[in-house]
Design a protein around this motif. Structure first.
Motif, mmCIF file in Angstrom:
data_model
loop_
_atom_site.group_PDB
_atom_site.id
_atom_site.type_symbol
_atom_site.label_atom_id
_atom_site.label_comp_id
_atom_site.label_asym_id
_atom_site.label_seq_id
_atom_site.Cartn_x
_atom_site.Cartn_y
_atom_site.Cartn_z
ATOM 1 N N ALA A 33 11.637 -22.687 -33.139
ATOM 2 C CA ALA A 33 9.925 -22.588 -32.159
ATOM 3 C C ALA A 33 10.332 -21.976 -31.249
ATOM 4 N N GLU A 34 10.972 -23.299 -29.857
ATOM 5 C CA GLU A 34 11.042 -22.218 -28.784
ATOM 6 C C GLU A 34 11.320 -21.482 -28.211
ATOM 7 N N ARG A 35 12.380 -20.610 -29.361
ATOM 8 C CA ARG A 35 12.542 -19.242 -28.475
ATOM 9 C C ARG A 35 11.211 -18.160 -29.009
ATOM 10 N N LEU A 36 10.514 -18.641 -30.264
ATOM 11 C CA LEU A 36 9.705 -18.274 -30.168
ATOM 12 C C LEU A 36 8.157 -17.788 -29.662
ATOM 13 N N MET A 37 8.435 -19.154 -28.724
ATOM 14 C CA MET A 37 7.599 -19.103 -27.536
ATOM 15 C C MET A 37 7.858 -18.207 -26.182
ATOM 16 N N GLU A 38 8.789 -18.455 -26.363
ATOM 17 C CA GLU A 38 9.339 -17.870 -25.040
ATOM 18 C C GLU A 38 9.683 -16.635 -25.188
ATOM 19 N N ARG A 39 10.162 -15.979 -26.332
ATOM 20 C CA ARG A 39 10.010 -14.330 -26.993
ATOM 21 C C ARG A 39 8.309 -13.681 -26.485
ATOM 22 N N LEU A 40 7.568 -14.871 -26.837
ATOM 23 C CA LEU A 40 5.997 -14.464 -26.681
ATOM 24 C C LEU A 40 5.649 -14.706 -25.212
ATOM 25 N N GLU A 41 6.450 -15.268 -24.212
ATOM 26 C CA GLU A 41 5.586 -15.585 -23.132
ATOM 27 C C GLU A 41 6.836 -13.841 -22.269
ATOM 28 N N ALA A 42 7.379 -13.850 -22.731
ATOM 29 C CA ALA A 42 8.358 -12.829 -22.194
ATOM 30 C C ALA A 42 7.512 -10.901 -22.480
ATOM 31 N N ASP A 43 7.632 -10.791 -23.517
ATOM 32 C CA ASP A 43 6.504 -9.778 -24.355
ATOM 33 C C ASP A 43 5.053 -9.866 -25.137
ATOM 34 N N GLY A 44 5.232 -10.746 -24.660
ATOM 35 C CA GLY A 44 3.298 -11.465 -25.217
ATOM 36 C C GLY A 44 3.158 -10.777 -26.167
ATOM 37 N N GLU A 45 3.662 -10.206 -27.546
ATOM 38 C CA GLU A 45 3.149 -9.944 -29.043
ATOM 39 C C GLU A 45 5.136 -9.985 -29.512
ATOM 40 N N VAL A 46 5.136 -10.275 -30.867
ATOM 41 C CA VAL A 46 6.108 -9.236 -31.392
ATOM 42 C C VAL A 46 5.880 -9.066 -33.088
ATOM 43 N N SER A 47 6.393 -7.817 -33.536
ATOM 44 C CA SER A 47 5.833 -7.824 -34.358
ATOM 45 C C SER A 47 6.391 -6.730 -35.641
ATOM 46 N N PHE A 48 6.300 -7.095 -37.102
ATOM 47 C CA PHE A 48 6.929 -7.211 -38.335
ATOM 48 C C PHE A 48 6.229 -5.326 -38.802
ATOM 49 N N ASP A 49 7.504 -4.904 -39.207
ATOM 50 C CA ASP A 49 6.314 -3.642 -40.006
ATOM 51 C C ASP A 49 6.375 -4.384 -41.863
ATOM 52 N N TRP A 50 5.547 -4.281 -42.445
ATOM 53 C CA TRP A 50 4.957 -4.663 -43.780
ATOM 54 C C TRP A 50 5.369 -3.396 -44.655
#
Ligand code: HEM
Length: 310
Positions: free
Chosen positions: A213-230
């Motif tokens: 969970a912490e890494r997800l928050m850090e990722r969003l803080e650093a990159d603004g967003e994160v995505s998946f292709d469906w």
């Protein structure tokens, strides 16, 4: 011995809830499976290929908000994140208060062709916990039930992901989607735009039991967003829709149906959501996979219990 390692003759949703509670203890207010997790929010953008090919409310409204929850498989709220299957539930918030759900895990296959196979596996785990069986019994149970072997093979040697957003997630079951002429069967997969990344054995030793969970928050803080292709894999006439333990052949057509972009994480928005995968919108239908209605029934019980603090 054959009889000893047969799946239970009957399996219902109450049986699953009971065995989850016996395995993990009673945790009032929490999910009876996938107890540990983190809520997130973002958007879904359907591709032109999706809107052209399929006639469904899921793709008819352009970009829509999504609420997601990443989780650890199993009912242990303190699950060790250095191992184990990760899951994701996504609710698409469509116009006119319509909601479409999907919920998948980081395994492409289900452990067996029926819910009974999986209930048997959970019951063997319970017997081990109680000192009434050993790991060897599980091996024998799997050996006695060929439909359980593909999932074991598929997962063999795969390390867990470094982040919730660095893993492929699979819907496992077949669904139907309305096309221009006729309906098409499909199975879905989410692929992280940044690729897969797995823990090393060293990291598996050195990391704490909680970091995703912490890494997800850090990722969003650093990159603004994160995505998946469906992606949807389209089944051929002969591909079974009722067996989640069998993969379809590799050469099947794959359609990129859109992109999921995550922009925020944390909070309690997922508490009142039941990510029941049979809750679908116009133009999508569940298949005859026997695991789907079992999931639906079990999620409803778990949802009712946790919202009444049971
Ligand atoms: C017979 C088979 C299954 C049973 C009995 C079962 C049971 C459950 C239950 C009771 C919950 C908690 C629901 C809630 O309280 O809201 C849950 C959550 C979940 N399950 Fe299953 N499940 C099954 C199969 C699967 C399969 C095949 C997948 C993946 C394709 C899956 C993915 C998930 C995910 C991602 C969640 C968490 C959803 C959330 O975050 O709310 N489950 N499951």
């Amino acid at each position: 011995d054959d009889h000893k390692y047969a799946p239970p003759a009957s399996a219902n949703a109450q049986d699953f809830i009971a065995v989850f509670k016996e395995l993990n203890g009673v945790h009032p207010g929490l999910r009876k499976a996938h107890a540990k997790g983190v809520c997130a929010a973002g958007k879904f953008t359907p591709s032109a290929a999706a809107t052209d090919r399929f006639n469904t409310a899921l793709f008819d409204s352009g970009e829509v908000p999504v609420t997601l929850r990443f989780s650890m498989g199993g009912g242990n709220p303190e699950a060790d994140e250095r191992q184990g299957t990760r899951g994701v539930g996504i609710q698409f918030q469509l116009p006119n208060n319509q909601q479409h759900n999907i919920a998948g895990i980081t395994s492409a296959l289900f452990s067996g062709s029926t819910p009974n196979h999986f209930l048997g596996l959970l019951q063997w785990n319970l017997k081990i916990m109680r000192g009434e069986a050993t790991r060897e019994d599980i091996a024998k149970y799997i050996a006695a039930n060929p439909s359980m072997q593909a999932a074991v093979e598929w997962n063999k040697g795969k390390m867990p992901s470094t982040e919730y957003t660095n893993a492929d997630y699979y819907g496992i079951h077949a669904f139907w989607a309305a096309g221009e002429q006729q309906r098409e069967k499909f199975r879905w997969q989410l692929v992280p735009t940044s690729g897969n990344e797995y823990l090393t054995q060293e990291e598996q030793k050195s990391l704490p039991t909680t970091f995703l969970a912490e890494r997800l928050m850090e990722r969003l803080e650093a990159d603004g967003e994160v995505s998946f292709d469906w992606h949807w894999t389209i089944g051929a006439e002969e591909d079974p829709t009722n067996d989640p333990s069998v993969l379809w052949p590799e050469d099947r057509e794959r359609v990129h149906v859109g992109k999921i972009t995550i922009t925020a994480a944390g909070g309690e928005n997922c508490t009142p959501i039941n990510f029941d995968p049979m809750r679908v919108v116009r133009g999508i239908q569940p298949s005859d996979d026997p695991v789907l209605p079992m999931r639906s029934a079990a999620y409803a019980i778990s949802f009712g219990q946790r919202l009444s603090n049971q």
